[in-house]
Motif scaffolding. Structure first.
Motif, PDB file in Angstrom:
ATOM      1  N   TYR A   1      -5.529   2.858 -27.075  1.00  0.00           N
ATOM      2  CA  TYR A   1      -4.386   3.025 -27.963  1.00  0.00           C
ATOM      3  C   TYR A   1      -4.343   4.464 -28.445  1.00  0.00           C
ATOM      4  N   ASP A   2      -3.155   4.893 -28.834  1.00  0.00           N
ATOM      5  CA  ASP A   2      -2.942   6.290 -29.220  1.00  0.00           C
ATOM      6  C   ASP A   2      -2.393   6.316 -30.644  1.00  0.00           C
ATOM      7  N   THR A   3      -3.188   6.827 -31.564  1.00  0.00           N
ATOM      8  CA  THR A   3      -2.768   6.828 -32.972  1.00  0.00           C
ATOM      9  C   THR A   3      -1.630   7.800 -33.245  1.00  0.00           C
ATOM     10  N   LEU A   4      -1.434   8.778 -32.332  1.00  0.00           N
ATOM     11  CA  LEU A   4      -0.381   9.775 -32.562  1.00  0.00           C
ATOM     12  C   LEU A   4       0.953   9.355 -31.962  1.00  0.00           C
ATOM     13  N   ASN A   5       0.982   8.233 -31.305  1.00  0.00           N
ATOM     14  CA  ASN A   5       2.213   7.824 -30.639  1.00  0.00           C
ATOM     15  C   ASN A   5       2.602   6.415 -31.059  1.00  0.00           C
ATOM     16  N   PRO A   6       2.995   6.242 -32.323  1.00  0.00           N
ATOM     17  CA  PRO A   6       3.373   4.899 -32.765  1.00  0.00           C
ATOM     18  C   PRO A   6       4.636   4.419 -32.065  1.00  0.00           C
ATOM     19  N   ASN A   7       4.744   3.125 -31.962  1.00  0.00           N
ATOM     20  CA  ASN A   7       5.863   2.527 -31.235  1.00  0.00           C
ATOM     21  C   ASN A   7       7.041   2.317 -32.188  1.00  0.00           C
TER      22      ASN A   7
END
Lengths: 296, 352
Positions: free
Chosen positions: A261-267
């Motif tokens: 998961y990528d914390t800088l790329n919220p959905n």
């Protein structure tokens, strides 16, 4: 007594009830249904700063209102600032006191409180969430001498969402968090014995060394689950989720292994610059040193 | 060709990168964690239509906005004379093609940045500020790959100049909800870089080593006969100047034949435009050229090995030293005016 006692214009309860009946009926005929969302966590209020950093909205009560604005929003509407687009819509609505007392438990919520929310499903086509900034109880100006108001006029401002918990059980209302809250996409793969089950909307998922929620090291609330793609969207995240560990659904008991998961790329629908900046900076900044500002 | 090294854009990106992953943790009253999230950050001065397309792409935004959030902008830059470097110094780098590239020293500028923090709760702002401010003492240094072509990596200090808060909380019942905005002012001490140009390489060095003229050596002066009178006498002292005692140059006549005056024990510098006067004969002539007999002692030629070596390559030197006992008679032609300088006239260094 100085007034003429043959006329009773300010004390006739039957006439007051007729007026109230007419108001309630008018709102029912000419108004629309909205949801009243009270803050369930006002015991956590910060009394020093006078604010609620951990507001929780756990119930949505359907109630009818009559919108006072008939042609347009008030307020500054679409406002472009250094923080991007703000939609500073404001509306006023009429809510009868009787309907409020019928729909909302009176032991805890005796009146529409400032800071509580009103969800108006038809506004903007997709529904809008408003915060009560002022409850005006004197709009009727004590008609026929009634001491309690027939109705409230609620001054509403479109809600500045600040990552509050909204878990009312109403799918439409709760989906707001997935749209505008900090939503992460977890890429998962089959892992635990219950991997073939599906996570359910609104349930708590967690990681725990002993697989129990009581000892969870990280929790979140499910916003969506795409089984074919094995992507789990969550909001209201507590703790650090660790890859190569099981994510367990509290209600569904679904268990999948967290892969990435990528914390800088919220959905979120709204686009931020966090990831763009990170990617651009990766070829500019000497990466032999970590950025200490980014970690707590 | 325009000079554009994208330094300003790099600074803007690098500054934003410091704050791209600020995590805010919300706490319950018992100080246990409630939730955490990364604060969104955007560049402030976007076009309005871009703000709309990014902020509400499907026109279905159901809240006013999402908080907390950060934004930032570069608000200007000013020349910093305290970091001025010599303008004529060039930094050299390796060209992609064979050869070298060079760039003059950069110009120091202070870049001002503003970081804005918009929160719903004072507690949120306090947490972010305490976290950020603790790293700026008052500066925090980042290392940037400024000019990759030149291999220039700079450490850029970013100074926190101060903070301002703007809390709007007063008003009547029609007023908006409380608004809390913090502004943090920073200065990045960076440089603006000029254009990059190709430069040649010195690949051969030749050094000729000649003997030195001493006072006992002879110097032959070819005199201009039509502009003088008399005959110098053997052993006579000749000089330039008003008289012998205040002469600027002097010497002793070794021979005087056919307009060629041979002097020894020369002191001072004879100048071609002034007469050389005999102290006893009063003969005086100017000279049009002079000769001396330097001896070519040695020649040193240095070339890199391999001869195709480029900047930053590893290479050694090949040094060829050739010695010679044969002197060469050098005649220095007359142009306008020249000086016989015993200190420098006979030394040559050729660089090809």
């Amino acid at each position: 007594m100085a007034t003429n006692h043959y006329f009773n214009l300010y004390g006739s309860k039957p006439e007051q009830r007729i007026i109230e009946d007419l108001i309630v009926e008018s709102i029912k005929i000419m108004g629309t249904d909205v949801y009243y969302l009270p803050n369930d966590n006002d015991q956590a209020r910060d009394l020093l700063y006078g604010e609620d950093p951990v507001k929780k909205f756990k119930a949505a009560f359907a109630i009818e209102i009559y919108p006072s604005n008939v042609t347009e929003y008030s307020g500054e509407k679409e406002f472009f600032s250094k923080f991007g687009l703000e939609i500073r819509n404001q509306v006023s609505v009429i809510m009868s006191k009787r309907s409020f007392s019928h729909r909302v438990p009176q032991d805890t919520f005796t009146r529409p409180r400032e800071g509580d929310l009103i969800y108006i499903p038809f506004l903007n086509g997709t529904g809008e969430l408003y915060e009560i900034k002022f409850t005006n109880q004197t709009k009727d100006f004590f008609m026929l001498g009634r001491k309690v108001p027939y109705f409230y006029e609620l001054e509403l401002e479109k809600f500045k969402y600040s990552q509050e918990f909204i878990q009312t059980g109403d799918t439409e209302v709760d989906s707001i968090v997935a749209d505008v809250g900090y939503t992460l996409n977890f890429m998962v793969e089959l892992g635990g014995l219950s991997g073939i089950l599906d996570y359910s909307f609104g349930e708590i998922v967690f990681q725990s060394p002993d697989l129990t929620l009581a000892n969870a090291t990280a929790t979140a609330i499910v916003q969506s689950w795409s089984q074919p793609n094995n992507i789990l969207s969550v909001t209201n995240i507590f703790g650090d989720f660790v890859t190569d560990n099981l994510i367990i659904g509290q209600d569904s008991n679904a268990q999948y292994n967290l892969v990435y998961y990528d914390t800088l790329n919220p959905n979120n629908k709204e686009q931020y610059d966090n990831e763009y900046i990170a990617n651009s900076a990766s070829i500019i900044i000497d990466t032999s040193e970590n950025n200490p500002l980014g970690s707590l | 060709m325009a000079t554009y090294n994208r330094v300003i854009r790099k600074l803007v990106v690098a500054f934003g990168d410091l704050f791209k992953d600020i995590t805010l943790v919300r706490y319950n009253p018992d100080e246990t964690e409630s939730e955490r999230f990364v604060i969104p950050i955007t560049y402030a001065t976007k076009e309005l239509y871009v703000q709309r397309l990014q902020g509400d792409p499907d026109l279905d935004k159901r809240v006013q906005m999402t908080l907390p959030r950060l934004s930032y902008e570069m608000s200007g830059f000013t020349y910093d004379a305290t970091r001025k470097q010599n303008t004529n110094i060039r930094n050299v780098g390796v060209s992609n093609s064979n050869g070298a590239i060079a760039q003059y020293n950069p110009v120091p500028y202070n870049f001002d940045f503003k970081l804005y923090l918009y929160v719903r709760n004072i507690e949120d702002a306090s947490q972010v500020l305490e976290h950020v401010l603790s790293y700026f003492t008052p500066d925090y240094t980042i290392k940037l790959n400024m000019i990759p072509e030149m291999g220039i990596v700079r450490e850029v200090p970013i100074l926190l100049n101060g903070t301002e808060q703007d809390i709007v909380y007063e008003g009547n019942r029609d007023s908006d909800t409380r608004m809390i905005i913090w502004t943090l002012n920073f200065t990045a001490k960076a440089y603006i870089y000029g254009s990059i140009s190709s430069v040649g390489l010195i690949k051969t060095s030749i050094t000729n080593i000649l003997n030195d003229i001493s006072p006992s050596d002879s110097v032959i002066l070819n005199m201009t006969l039509m502009n003088g009178v008399g005959n110098y006498k053997l052993g006579e002292t000749v000089y330039q100047g008003y008289n012998l005692s205040t002469a600027t140059a002097s010497g002793e006549v070794e021979s005087w034949t056919n307009g060629r005056l041979t002097l020894t024990n020369v002191s001072g510098n004879f100048i071609s435009s002034r007469p050389i006067i005999g102290s006893s004969t009063n003969a005086n002539y100017t000279f049009e050229s002079y000769q001396f007999t330097p001896v070519d002692l040695a020649k040193v030629i240095v070339v890199p090995n391999p001869t195709t070596a480029n900047v930053n390559d590893s290479y050694t030197y090949t040094t060829i030293i050739s010695e010679s006992a044969n002197g060469a008679n050098v005649v220095i032609p007359s142009t306008t005016s020249y000086i016989i300088d015993l200190n420098t006239e006979n030394k040559y260094i050729d660089l090809l």
